[in-house]
Motif scaffolding. Structure first.
Motif, PDB file in Angstrom:
ATOM      1  N   LYS A  95       0.838  -1.203   0.000  1.00  0.00           N
ATOM      2  CA  LYS A  95       0.000   0.000   0.000  1.00  0.00           C
ATOM      3  C   LYS A  95       0.874   1.255   0.000  1.00  0.00           C
ATOM      4  O   LYS A  95       0.570   2.235  -0.700  1.00  0.00           O
ATOM      5  CB  LYS A  95      -0.924  -0.003   1.220  1.00  0.00           C
ATOM      6  CG  LYS A  95      -2.088  -0.984   1.123  1.00  0.00           C
ATOM      7  CD  LYS A  95      -2.969  -0.902   2.360  1.00  0.00           C
ATOM      8  CE  LYS A  95      -4.189  -1.812   2.244  1.00  0.00           C
ATOM      9  NZ  LYS A  95      -5.029  -1.751   3.467  1.00  0.00           N
ATOM     10  N   GLN A  96       1.950   1.241   0.789  1.00  0.00           N
ATOM     11  CA  GLN A  96       2.861   2.381   0.805  1.00  0.00           C
ATOM     12  C   GLN A  96       3.443   2.643  -0.585  1.00  0.00           C
ATOM     13  O   GLN A  96       3.505   3.780  -1.047  1.00  0.00           O
ATOM     14  CB  GLN A  96       4.004   2.130   1.790  1.00  0.00           C
ATOM     15  CG  GLN A  96       3.648   2.251   3.256  1.00  0.00           C
ATOM     16  CD  GLN A  96       4.883   2.028   4.126  1.00  0.00           C
ATOM     17  OE1 GLN A  96       5.229   0.899   4.469  1.00  0.00           O
ATOM     18  NE2 GLN A  96       5.545   3.112   4.485  1.00  0.00           N
ATOM     19  N   LEU A  97       3.883   1.561  -1.241  1.00  0.00           N
ATOM     20  CA  LEU A  97       4.525   1.703  -2.546  1.00  0.00           C
ATOM     21  C   LEU A  97       3.536   2.148  -3.612  1.00  0.00           C
ATOM     22  O   LEU A  97       3.822   3.055  -4.407  1.00  0.00           O
ATOM     23  CB  LEU A  97       5.176   0.375  -2.943  1.00  0.00           C
ATOM     24  CG  LEU A  97       6.395  -0.028  -2.117  1.00  0.00           C
ATOM     25  CD1 LEU A  97       6.770  -1.484  -2.379  1.00  0.00           C
ATOM     26  CD2 LEU A  97       7.576   0.884  -2.411  1.00  0.00           C
ATOM     27  N   ALA A 104      -3.574   3.120  -8.444  1.00  0.00           N
ATOM     28  CA  ALA A 104      -4.851   2.869  -7.771  1.00  0.00           C
ATOM     29  C   ALA A 104      -5.142   1.374  -7.687  1.00  0.00           C
ATOM     30  O   ALA A 104      -4.606   0.570  -8.462  1.00  0.00           O
ATOM     31  CB  ALA A 104      -5.977   3.581  -8.514  1.00  0.00           C
ATOM     32  N   ARG A 105      -6.014   1.021  -6.752  1.00  0.00           N
ATOM     33  CA  ARG A 105      -6.364  -0.380  -6.540  1.00  0.00           C
ATOM     34  C   ARG A 105      -6.931  -1.008  -7.814  1.00  0.00           C
ATOM     35  O   ARG A 105      -6.665  -2.173  -8.124  1.00  0.00           O
ATOM     36  CB  ARG A 105      -7.384  -0.497  -5.403  1.00  0.00           C
ATOM     37  CG  ARG A 105      -7.747  -1.922  -5.033  1.00  0.00           C
ATOM     38  CD  ARG A 105      -8.740  -1.951  -3.880  1.00  0.00           C
ATOM     39  NE  ARG A 105      -9.064  -3.318  -3.488  1.00  0.00           N
ATOM     40  CZ  ARG A 105      -8.355  -4.034  -2.625  1.00  0.00           C
ATOM     41  NH1 ARG A 105      -7.282  -3.523  -2.074  1.00  0.00           N
ATOM     42  NH2 ARG A 105      -8.715  -5.273  -2.311  1.00  0.00           N
ATOM     43  N   GLU A 106      -7.709  -0.246  -8.571  1.00  0.00           N
ATOM     44  CA  GLU A 106      -8.357  -0.779  -9.771  1.00  0.00           C
ATOM     45  C   GLU A 106      -7.469  -0.665 -11.018  1.00  0.00           C
ATOM     46  O   GLU A 106      -7.881  -1.062 -12.115  1.00  0.00           O
ATOM     47  CB  GLU A 106      -9.684  -0.066 -10.012  1.00  0.00           C
ATOM     48  CG  GLU A 106      -9.569   1.415 -10.319  1.00  0.00           C
ATOM     49  CD  GLU A 106      -9.462   2.293  -9.082  1.00  0.00           C
ATOM     50  OE1 GLU A 106      -9.501   3.531  -9.237  1.00  0.00           O
ATOM     51  OE2 GLU A 106      -9.343   1.737  -7.950  1.00  0.00           O
ATOM     52  N   ASP A 107      -6.268  -0.147 -10.868  1.00  0.00           N
ATOM     53  CA  ASP A 107      -5.352   0.048 -12.003  1.00  0.00           C
ATOM     54  C   ASP A 107      -4.579  -1.247 -12.270  1.00  0.00           C
ATOM     55  O   ASP A 107      -3.423  -1.404 -11.867  1.00  0.00           O
ATOM     56  CB  ASP A 107      -4.391   1.199 -11.701  1.00  0.00           C
ATOM     57  CG  ASP A 107      -3.473   1.535 -12.868  1.00  0.00           C
ATOM     58  OD1 ASP A 107      -3.567   0.868 -13.918  1.00  0.00           O
ATOM     59  OD2 ASP A 107      -2.641   2.453 -12.712  1.00  0.00           O
ATOM     60  N   ALA A 108      -5.216  -2.167 -12.995  1.00  0.00           N
ATOM     61  CA  ALA A 108      -4.606  -3.471 -13.249  1.00  0.00           C
ATOM     62  C   ALA A 108      -3.324  -3.349 -14.073  1.00  0.00           C
ATOM     63  O   ALA A 108      -2.329  -4.041 -13.812  1.00  0.00           O
ATOM     64  CB  ALA A 108      -5.600  -4.391 -13.958  1.00  0.00           C
TER      65      ALA A 108
END
Length: 225
Positions: A95-97, A104-108
């Motif tokens: 999460k830090q990196l 973003a979380r959704e940025d596959a």
């Protein structure tokens, strides 16, 4: 640098300048690292220092095989997936990196590109492959000793202004590494270490991973308090 400055200041570097690292400086760092302790002075470690075209071939081979879905072939056992507090710490640094890099979380696509950076040795100008003598493969002391020399290496590098990150992604496709690094058959491939001059403009390089408190990690016995 003072010892405390090295230990407290060192961080994992995942973005590098393209500038070459002089061979003499690497030899100096390896010489310092090899003062690390080992079980009964066995010194099981060996180092393959790779740069230039051979390293580019390893990067390309690692990337191609992973994108093609070729199963990993790491020679040093991986073990079970992390769970509990170990998994929480793994997620915490991720999460830090990702936050530092704006992924973003959704940025596959962004996340895949980040993973592939690891298979490319984080585009560092130098890669150090640590191996150990296969005749010692049944000894638990051997990987412990190699861990000690790896820690000494990254600290010695930091004291000379160089950055490192110890990673396993770079050796997950062991046939590629063995072929292009010319690793002898009597060696087990254990770890890779990316090494080079830190790119201070690379956002992830500012990340300092958290450490659990001393009180959580220690048990004092017989101190009378």
């Amino acid at each position: 640098m003072q010892f405390d400055d090295v230990i407290l200041g060192r961080r994992s570097i995942r973005g590098y300048k393209p500038d070459p690292v002089p061979r003499a400086l690497i030899e100096e760092i390896i010489g310092l690292a090899m003062r690390a302790p080992s079980s009964m002075n066995t010194q099981p470690w060996n180092f393959y220092i790779i740069t230039g075209e051979p390293l580019d071939r390893i990067r390309a081979g690692n990337t191609e095989r992973n994108l093609a879905g070729v199963p990993h072939s790491r020679e040093f056992r991986i073990g079970q997936a992390f769970a509990g507090p170990h998994r929480e710490r793994q997620i915490g640094v991720a999460k830090q990196l990702f936050s530092a890099m704006g992924i973003a979380r959704e940025d596959a696509a962004g996340r895949q590109d980040w993973v592939l950076r690891g298979f490319r040795q984080f585009d560092a100008p130098v890669c150090v492959i640590i191996t150990y003598d296969k005749v010692l493969a049944d000894s638990d002391d051997t990987p412990f000793d190699c861990g000690a020399v790896a820690t000494a290496l990254v600290n010695a590098a930091w004291s000379r202004g160089l950055g490192c990150v110890i990673n396993s992604q770079g050796i997950m496709q062991s046939p590629v590494v063995r072929q292009h690094a010319g690793i002898a058959d009597d060696q087990v491939i254990m770890k890779s270490i990316a090494l080079g001059w830190p790119d201070e403009s690379f956002p992830a390089n500012a990340v300092v991973s958290e450490r659990k408190p001393v009180a959580e990690a220690t048990v004092f016995v017989g101190f009378g308090d």
